[in-house]
Scaffold this active site. Structure first.
Site, PDB file in Angstrom:
ATOM      1  N   HIS A  10      38.928   3.564  15.428  1.00 21.21           N
ATOM      2  CA  HIS A  10      39.005   4.495  16.565  1.00 21.21           C
ATOM      3  C   HIS A  10      37.919   5.564  16.491  1.00 21.21           C
ATOM      4  CE1 HIS A  10      41.173   6.488  19.841  1.00 21.21           C
ATOM      5  NE2 HIS A  10      40.922   7.620  19.214  1.00 21.21           N
TER       6      HIS A  10
ATOM      7  N   HIS B 191      44.293   5.776  25.827  1.00 21.56           N
ATOM      8  CA  HIS B 191      45.402   6.248  25.006  1.00 21.56           C
ATOM      9  C   HIS B 191      46.483   5.173  25.026  1.00 21.56           C
ATOM     10  CE1 HIS B 191      46.919  10.280  23.267  1.00 21.56           C
ATOM     11  NE2 HIS B 191      45.894   9.835  22.595  1.00 21.56           N
TER      12      HIS B 191
END
Lengths: 762, 231
Positions: free
Chosen positions: A51, A97
């Site tokens: 990430h 998200h």
């Protein structure tokens, strides 16, 4: 993971941190050969997570075009920035998200919005618009979808939409829409991609850079709690049955706090005492500390005792890895701290000096006076692992030719099929979603959701406007990742062009499965290739974005789903075109590039359409062909026609084909249409519902037709008058035979009520 | 006339009201900070929309205690014009400047859309430029707009012509379908007994410029300017 019970760093502890044996060796060598402390291991684990480090994607992302005359800031900062004229710039970015939104839909989506908003105002820009691109599993009974799955999908969708609404509405930024799509592959992996855009004067842009030895490092905003620890690591692995247990890893949003933080930060920036500023998003204090030092070529030293804390007894590990929301780190000019503190005091926010800038290029963290982590910034950023993962060409398990059992009709009334298509979740009105979003606050909204192909805002005190659109087509990328990605760029730019704005820049959110699987990496690489080509041809550099891998649950991955956000500039916002027919008696004209190919191509391409999936019940073939030169020409022609004031409405043909495009244009003003299409020997279903690219339907007063044709010819387009506005509802003939005939009431009912109906059907 | 727009922590339509007063209605305007009792000699006060203090408790429940609200109360008692928009309406109800309360929308969801409201009374400084029965198109954007009060209050509001706006169909019918949030008797706006304090859920500042899709909202501002000039 609980850290209190960890006594020593064992291979198991390292594995639990998502760090491989090789990576651990590298880590030690970057620390000069010594073992890391547990806090340091935690820091490496988040910064080296997929990430944060983009370790699998970086080698590919380098291929994307990132520059143009208008790009002031490309990838690498908190958001990209482009020059939009009159001394104004706009900062914008899209971010995913996905993982948190599956585990806790409301808070996951809410904090997704919160995070992207901070990315914008940390650059000094006031957020003026947000949009979101959402993907869920089926919400209507379908073969292969269980009742439990439907129920779960409904509740995920309800939660996500409420979360987006709650955060954006309270913060006070208009949500201009976006897209909401449904496919079975998103059942266990919903996608929540949030886009935000802000305005800033050229001379008031701020960057996330620490400079000036001895300058104070100031922590502002919410107190640090134990929420969100290892959020970034969670977003870097697949889900299993135990994923629900990760709910504590999801942060909790406080949009009111973020609103105060926005006002306080923008006001503090005005003092001139701030040197650099960065939000604490993924990997929290860790990421902001090492990145600000890294970008500024400096180091930062902090004392964790000074960090405002929500809970007692937090360890250094927990404080450094917390992803508590609504926090920022800033560097002020030594001696002028008081000016900054005064502003935060006015807004009653915590602002505490927690450390200072050094020149040693290291991140040094003390807790109770003792050094608990000392790591060169480079080790966490530049020197993070970089993988050139193995690629393996992959064929989706679908037929490439039209299945034998599918029969396209030669003629006849297709009204019922059309109404079924119009009411399908991917086509029907998404009013249920966007009516929950405040899309008017700030009084700049010229085109709200549902009004045009893109959202349009004006810029107060200027004649200019900005248009923005999000687009992606997972099914097309599944069938052909490279071509599918090209279409995403083409459609998003076409949407922007249909308002009369010139598309100038892009941001991308790349949602994929597990990158450790060679075929996923191949999809990724193909998508980057397609996107690169399309962005180059359509002149929209990528200024930033985000990659989300590991969208897999129990080994079941999503369609490769790149989502493009495109921003365009309108020189005069008053000329912006909407998609609705305005009044009866206007000519309806189809602008398009090349005519469709031969029958075999047509049949193969039809398998990727919504109609094939929804009405014929099968998916096959390839996405439609796309000629980027023609696409560019079409977009330029449309923009020119709109700016010259020649047309009354413009709407692009996409999902559901020209029948859907025409019908959508009839709703707002209740002006119907009478259409006569030529089949050129192709099946009427294809003519009506085929999704050929590079097509736009416009309406105009008849006296403007000659000039419109002239412009079309100039750009090498086919300009075909296909009908006239007026009457109630939609009547479409194909080769003179009635193919679709329905009243406005019937069509509106099918289109407007479908989504609510599906959600209430339990 | 000088407009004062209050900023509470969490107000987010403050700049919109300020812009409309200053740039569209062409009147002087200033911001008033919640922490200060100083109303800076304003002729009219706008309590703007937004989420004061996050509205995590009942809407307006904390904002009513702001130092500025004590001054607003005195200003209103003296006949000063106070306009509460959306969250401002909620705050005025909590402050006791207007009767009743705004509860959660019937559908339990936030609603943002353009609605049509019928002008029930032009006998206020906020609607004097409208026609009685005129239908205005003005957007709403709220989670808690469901107006409620007890029967006695409702009777009083009706008797004294203090219901100023009702949600209506585009042709002016008061129907259940036209009511977006479940408000009692389709109430969209009411005034106080002195007729100098108005609270309304629709956002007139969002419908005051043609490029935003309509200018009906400007009639509220124009009425106020006219009323002040007449004083």
């Amino acid at each position: 993971m609980s850290t209190s019970s960890i006594a020593a760093i064992t291979p198991e502890v390292i594995r639990d941190h998502g760090i491989t044996a090789d990576e651990y060796e590298k880590l030690k060598s970057l620390l000069g050969g010594r073992e890391p402390s547990l806090t340091e291991l935690g820091i490496f684990s988040v910064m080296w997570s997929e990430h944060c480090s983009y370790k699998s994607s970086r080698v590919h992302l380098k291929r994307l075009p990132t520059r143009s005359k208008l790009v002031m800031q490309g990838p690498g900062e908190n958001a990209g920035i482009i020059d939009i004229g009159d001394g104004w710039a706009c900062a914008f970015k899209i971010e995913s998200h996905n993982h948190p939104s599956f585990i806790e839909p409301f808070q996951g989506a809410a904090t997704g919005v919160g995070g992207i908003l901070r990315d914008i105002f940390t650059m000094g820009a006031r957020p003026v618009a947000i949009m979101d691109s959402l993907r869920f599993g089926p919400i209507k009974p379908a073969p292969g979808t269980t009742q439990a799955e439907l129920h779960k999908n409904h509740s995920v969708m309800e939660g996500v939409v409420s979360g987006v609404a709650s955060y954006g509405n309270c913060f006070g930024v208009p949500n201009l829409g976006g897209e909401t799509k449904f496919e079975p592959c998103y059942s266990g992996n919903p996608l929540v991609n949030a886009f935000a855009l802000g305005l800033v004067r050229h001379d008031q842009i701020f960057y996330g850079r620490a400079s000036g030895e001895g300058n104070p490092v100031i922590y502002v905003g919410s107190k640090t709690g134990r929420d969100g620890i290892h959020g970034a690591t969670m977003a870097s692995e697949e889900f299993s049955e135990t994923s629900e247990a990760k709910r504590p890893n999801v942060q909790v949003g406080d949009p009111f706090m973020e609103k105060l933080l926005l006002e306080a930060c923008l006001e503090a920036m005005q003092t001139g005492a701030i040197i650099g500023i960065q939000d604490m998003g993924a990997a929290g204090l860790t990421c902001s500390t090492c990145e600000m030092g890294g970008r500024g070529g400096t180091g930062i030293e902090i004392e964790l005792d000074l960090v405002p804390q929500r809970e007692t007894g937090m360890s250094a590990y927990e404080i450094m890895l917390s992803e508590s929301q609504e926090r920022m780190l800033l560097v002020a000019q030594k001696g002028r701290e008081g000016e900054v503190f005064r502003v935060f005091q006015k807004w009653r926010l915590d602002a505490v000096e927690v450390g200072r800038v050094t020149l040693d290029g290291k991140m040094r963290v003390r807790h109770h006076g003792e050094v608990v982590a000392e790591i060169p910034n480079d080790a966490l950023t530049e020197a993070a692992p970089l993988y050139k993962r193995h690629l393996e060409r992959w064929e989706p398990p679908v037929q490439r030719e039209m299945p034998e059992n599918i029969k396209l009709v030669a003629s006849g009334d297709l009204t019922e099929n059309f109404k079924q298509l119009l009411a399908s979740p991917n086509i029907c009105s998404k009013r249920w979603v966007w009516q929950q979003y405040d899309h008017m606050v700030q009084t700049n909204t010229v085109e709200a959701p549902g009004a045009g192909d893109a959202g349009v805002i004006r810029i107060k005190g200027s004649n200019r406007g900005l248009a923005m659109a999000l687009d992606g087509n997972g099914r097309w990328c599944y069938l052909d990742p490279r071509l599918g990605a090209m279409h995403a760029v083409a459609e998003a730019t076409r949407n922007v062009a249909c308002t009369g704005a010139t598309p100038v820049a892009a941001t991308n959110c790349l949602n994929f499965g597990n990158p450790e699987k060679p075929h996923i990496m191949w999809q990724f690489s193909q998508v980057i290739d397609g996107m690169t080509k399309a962005c180059e041809e359509l002149d929209v550099p990528i200024t930033g974005g985000n990659v989300s891998f590991y969208n897999e649950t129990l080994g079941e991955g999503i369609y490769p789903t790149p989502v493009l956000g495109i921003v365009g500039i309108l020189q005069d916002v008053h000329t912006a075109a909407k998609m609705h027919f305005r009044e009866a008696g206007h000519a309806i004209v189809l602008l398009c590039g090349e005519s469709p190919g031969d029958m075999a191509d047509v049949e193969s391409e039809f398998g990727s359409s919504e109609y094939a999936k929804e009405v014929l019940g099968a998916v096959w073939g390839y996405p439609p062909e796309l000629d980027l030169e023609q696409e560019a020409a079409l977009q330029r022609a449309v923009v020119q026609m709109i700016q010259a004031g020649l047309i009354e409405s413009a709407h692009d043909c996409s999902d559901g084909g020209i029948a859907v495009t025409l019908t959508e244009s009839t709703f707002a003003k209740r002006v119907g249409c009478r259409i006569d299409l030529k089949s050129a020997g192709l099946p009427p279903e294809f003519v009506l519902f085929g999704e050929d690219a590079s097509r736009v339907v416009i309406s105009c007063v008849k006296s403007n037709l000659p000039r419109i044709k002239d412009i079309g010819v100039l750009y090498g387009l086919h300009v075909t008058e296909i009908g006239i506005t007026g009457g109630d509802g939609v009547q479409i003939q194909v080769d003179g035979g009635l193919a679709v005939s329905a009243s406005g009431v019937e069509l509106r009912l099918a289109y407007e009520s479908a989504l609510e109906h599906a959600l209430r059907a339990e | 006339m000088k407009f004062g727009v209050i900023i509470f922590p969490g107000s987010n339509c403050d700049h919109d009201a300020y812009w409309t007063a200053q740039q569209v209605a062409h009147q002087p305007a200033t911001f008033l900070w919640h922490d200060s009792p100083d109303l800076q000699n304003c002729d009219a006060i706008i309590v703007p929309g937004g989420f004061s203090y996050g509205d995590y408790l009942r809407t307006g429940a904390i904002a009513r205690f702001s130092p500025v609200m004590e001054s607003v109360r005195k200003f209103a008692d003296g006949g000063g014009l106070v306009l509460g928009l959306c969250n401002g309406f909620q705050i005025l109800c909590e402050s006791g400047l207007l009767p009743g309360a705004l509860t959660r929308n019937l559908g339990l969801k936030y609603i943002c859309k353009s609605v049509t409201v019928r002008v029930e009374s032009t006998d206020t400084p906020f609607t004097s430029a409208c026609q009685k029965g005129e239908v205005l198109t003005i957007p709403i954007g709220h989670m808690d707009g469901n107006y409620f009060c007890d029967e006695a209050t409702l009777a009083e509001l009706n008797r004294d012509d203090r219901i100023i706006f009702r949600y209506a169909t585009p042709d002016g019918q008061i129907t259940a379908e036209a009511n977006p949030n479940g408000s009692l008797e389709n109430i969209a706006g009411i005034c106080n007994a002195g007729r100098n304090v108005l609270g309304m859920m629709p956002h007139p500042e969002r419908a005051s410029e043609p490029e935003l899709g309509g200018t009906d909202g400007l009639k509220i501002f124009a009425s106020m300017v006219g009323a002040m000039a007449a004083r």
